[in-house]
Design an enzyme around this catalytic site. Structure first.
Site, PDB file in Angstrom:
ATOM      1  CD  GLU A 127     -12.788  25.892  -4.361  1.00 48.90           C
ATOM      2  OE1 GLU A 127     -11.680  25.431  -4.139  1.00 48.90           O
ATOM      3  OE2 GLU A 127     -13.798  25.188  -4.545  1.00 48.90           O
ATOM      4  N   GLY A 148      -7.487  21.061  -4.389  1.00 49.32           N
ATOM      5  CA  GLY A 148      -8.100  19.806  -4.829  1.00 49.32           C
ATOM      6  C   GLY A 148      -7.020  18.808  -5.228  1.00 49.32           C
ATOM      7  N   GLY A 149      -6.770  18.699  -6.517  1.00 48.14           N
ATOM      8  CA  GLY A 149      -5.842  17.708  -7.071  1.00 48.14           C
ATOM      9  C   GLY A 149      -4.513  17.605  -6.335  1.00 48.14           C
ATOM     10  CG  ASN A 180     -12.588  19.237  -1.712  1.00 50.54           C
ATOM     11  OD1 ASN A 180     -12.930  18.103  -1.361  1.00 50.54           O
ATOM     12  ND2 ASN A 180     -13.330  20.001  -2.507  1.00 50.54           N
ATOM     13  CD1 TRP A 181      -7.618  15.423   0.502  1.00 52.45           C
ATOM     14  CD2 TRP A 181      -7.851  13.387   1.408  1.00 52.45           C
ATOM     15  NE1 TRP A 181      -6.625  15.258   1.425  1.00 52.45           N
ATOM     16  CE2 TRP A 181      -6.731  14.023   2.010  1.00 52.45           C
ATOM     17  CE3 TRP A 181      -8.185  12.097   1.826  1.00 52.45           C
ATOM     18  CZ2 TRP A 181      -5.961  13.405   2.993  1.00 52.45           C
ATOM     19  CZ3 TRP A 181      -7.420  11.485   2.817  1.00 52.45           C
ATOM     20  CH2 TRP A 181      -6.314  12.130   3.386  1.00 52.45           C
ATOM     21  CE  LYS A 182     -12.252  19.198  -5.873  1.00 51.45           C
ATOM     22  NZ  LYS A 182     -12.233  19.898  -7.147  1.00 51.45           N
ATOM     23  CG  HIS A 218     -16.688  22.273  -4.044  1.00 49.25           C
ATOM     24  ND1 HIS A 218     -16.751  21.942  -5.376  1.00 49.25           N
ATOM     25  CD2 HIS A 218     -15.383  22.543  -3.778  1.00 49.25           C
ATOM     26  CE1 HIS A 218     -15.518  21.998  -5.894  1.00 49.25           C
ATOM     27  NE2 HIS A 218     -14.679  22.369  -4.945  1.00 49.25           N
ATOM     28  CB  SER A 262      -5.416  25.065 -11.024  1.00 51.53           C
ATOM     29  OG  SER A 262      -6.377  24.349 -11.778  1.00 51.53           O
ATOM     30  N   GLY A 266      -9.593  22.231 -11.341  1.00 53.62           N
ATOM     31  CA  GLY A 266      -9.227  21.004 -12.046  1.00 53.62           C
ATOM     32  C   GLY A 266      -8.816  21.215 -13.489  1.00 53.62           C
ATOM     33  CD  GLU A 304     -15.726  19.535  -7.901  1.00 59.97           C
ATOM     34  OE1 GLU A 304     -15.646  18.844  -6.873  1.00 59.97           O
ATOM     35  OE2 GLU A 304     -14.717  19.983  -8.496  1.00 59.97           O
TER      36      GLU A 304
END
Ligand code: 13P
Length: 251
Positions: A167, A234-235, A9-11, A95, A213, A173, A97
């Site tokens: 999640e 993610g990251g 997930n590149w957000k 998600h 993470s 993150g 977010e």
């Protein structure tokens, strides 16, 4: 048997040029990986170009969200048909977010889920508790609420096209991963909910991936658990080296 799924997930990251570069790098690194589903979810603006890069490869394209209506006067929104048109096979829904910043609820997740299934997209539905909910011993209540209400009314045939992503919000993150044991406990709980909803056989085929993470260092321990069927990253999905090490760390 369930097939592992590793999704990036590149957000809200990567310009079109950067996205093409990352997708090309992943294609080079991962071309000979078989036996699991690899998905990348760039921002909307890069979907078409990244689609051109990955078409015909072992990397599937996914999007991060969409609006549930087919078309019309919904300024700023993107429909599931538009995603399909760019070459998307998967789409992330609900998600945390989006729940936190954009008012996503179980009800809107459920509407999007129905639309995605109707359009022929494969949904990745996110569930998970916040830190205060975990600390208040509400993890299972929150996850049950997310699962039962976000996935309400989905038929037995359709549910097998859905991937659930657990999640825990406190692990996103933050560098604070859930331990494999903490994650497995919730994944097992989610599968038990599905056993009640759909029966043992269907529930045993459903994929539940972990997100929060995930790194090349912790992927192996997480995937060793019985009910963890992949990862939503993610990251660490923003770099060729880390995302490909994660994919290759799934054995
Ligand atoms: P991080 O891997 O950066 O913690 O993000 C997880 C996530 O939210 C994936 O959807």
């Amino acid at each position: 048997m369930r097939r592992y799924i590793i999704a990036g997930n590149w957000k809200m990251n990567k310009t079109v040029g950067e996205a093409i570069e990352l997708a090309n790098g992943l294609k080079r690194e991962l071309y000979d990986v078989t036996g699991l589903d690899i998905v990348i979810c760039p921002p909307f603006t890069a979907l078409s170009e990244v689609s051109e890069v990955v078409t015909g490869s072992n990397i599937y394209l996914g999007a991060q969200d969409f609006f549930w209506e087919e078309k019309g006067a919904y300024t700023g929104e993107v429909s599931s048909l538009m995603l399909k048109d760019t070459g998307c096979k998967y789409v992330i829904i609900g998600h945390s977010e989006r729940r936190k910043y954009f008012g996503e609820t179980n009800e809107t997740v459920n509407k999007k889920l129905n639309t995605a299934l109707k359009t022929g997209l494969l949904p990745i539905v996110c569930v998970g508790e916040r830190l205060e909910e975990r600390e208040g011993h509400k993890t299972f209540d929150v996850v049950k609420d997310h699962v039962e209400n976000s996935l309400k009314g989905i038929s037995k045939e359709d549910i097998l096209r859905v991937t659930v992503a657990y999640e825990p919000v406190w692990a996103i993150g933050t560098g604070k991963t859930a331990t494999p044991e903490q994650a497995e406990e919730v994944h097992k709980f989610i599968r038990e909910i599905f056993i009640k909803m759909y029966g043992e056989e269907t529930a045993s085929l459903l994929r539940i991936q972990y997100g929060g993470s995930v790194t090349p260092d912790n992927i192996e321990g997480l995937m060793a658990k019985e009910n963890i069927d992949g990862a939503l990253v993610g990251g660490a999905s923003l770099k060729v080296e880390s995302f490909s090490s994660i994919v290759k760390g799934v054995k």
